[in-house]
Design a protein around this motif. Sequence first.
Motif, PDB file in Angstrom:
ATOM      1  N   TYR A 191      -0.577  -8.737  -7.009  1.00 33.59           N
ATOM      2  CA  TYR A 191      -0.611  -8.588  -5.556  1.00 33.59           C
ATOM      3  C   TYR A 191      -0.713  -9.957  -4.877  1.00 33.59           C
ATOM      4  N   ALA A 238       2.033   1.728  -3.495  1.00 33.90           N
ATOM      5  CA  ALA A 238       0.954   2.286  -4.322  1.00 33.90           C
ATOM      6  C   ALA A 238       0.770   3.772  -4.006  1.00 33.90           C
ATOM      7  N   SER A 288       1.162   6.855  -6.610  1.00 36.80           N
ATOM      8  CA  SER A 288       0.067   7.812  -6.772  1.00 36.80           C
ATOM      9  C   SER A 288       0.535   9.240  -6.523  1.00 36.80           C
ATOM     10  N   LEU A 324       0.824  -1.210   0.000  1.00 33.32           N
ATOM     11  CA  LEU A 324       0.000   0.000   0.000  1.00 33.32           C
ATOM     12  C   LEU A 324       0.857   1.258   0.000  1.00 33.32           C
ATOM     13  N   HIS A 332      -6.068   2.852  -3.412  1.00 33.67           N
ATOM     14  CA  HIS A 332      -4.805   2.107  -3.521  1.00 33.67           C
ATOM     15  C   HIS A 332      -5.019   0.600  -3.415  1.00 33.67           C
ATOM     16  N   TRP A 369      -6.442  -0.681  -6.587  1.00 30.12           N
ATOM     17  CA  TRP A 369      -5.411  -0.717  -7.625  1.00 30.12           C
ATOM     18  C   TRP A 369      -4.530  -1.960  -7.475  1.00 30.12           C
ATOM     19  N   LEU A 370      -4.166  -2.283  -6.230  1.00 30.32           N
ATOM     20  CA  LEU A 370      -3.351  -3.476  -5.987  1.00 30.32           C
ATOM     21  C   LEU A 370      -4.097  -4.760  -6.367  1.00 30.32           C
TER      22      LEU A 370
END
Length: 169
Positions: A73, A46, A50, A43, A63, A66-67
């Motif tokens: 992941y 990410a 970002s 995280l 986040h 997105w992972l």
Amino acid sequence: MVSNAQKLHASFPSAGFPRRLAAWIYDLLVAVAIIMLASALALAFAGILSASGMITLTEDFDHAAWLAQGPWYSIYLVAVLALFFGYFWKTSGQTVGMRAWRLKLQNRDGSKLSVRQTLVRLLTCFAGLGTLWVLVDFKNRRALQDYAAGTELVVLSKEANQLFYWHEL
């Protein structure tokens, strides 16, 4: 040539299912903590991407989303756990839970596992389900991953567990 230490470690009895299960539960708690740490690092990664503008996230796509959007992941978390278990199996033959329950993973002659054996064991343990085979294999008390990798899980005496622990430090 087999050393005296290998002969000593080769003479311990095979571990039964209840002790294996207790160590597995203990290691599960450690694994959850490791997954939490690995997730926090992912995280943070990410968040850095970002903040630097390398990825753009919408309000409904955070986040974590997105992972989770691809397989990477999950592959990352499995790899982290494999490295955790593989490292301890290869270097000392004992995870934290195995140490607490006086279990040691070793070759049949008492020697340490090779990298190949560690990988085979990781690929064949089926997240611990291969251990159920111990309930059927009354004579040898070996799990499926033990047969596949040519290893055994033995119960150390209190003295041997202490001696082994201090020798590894």
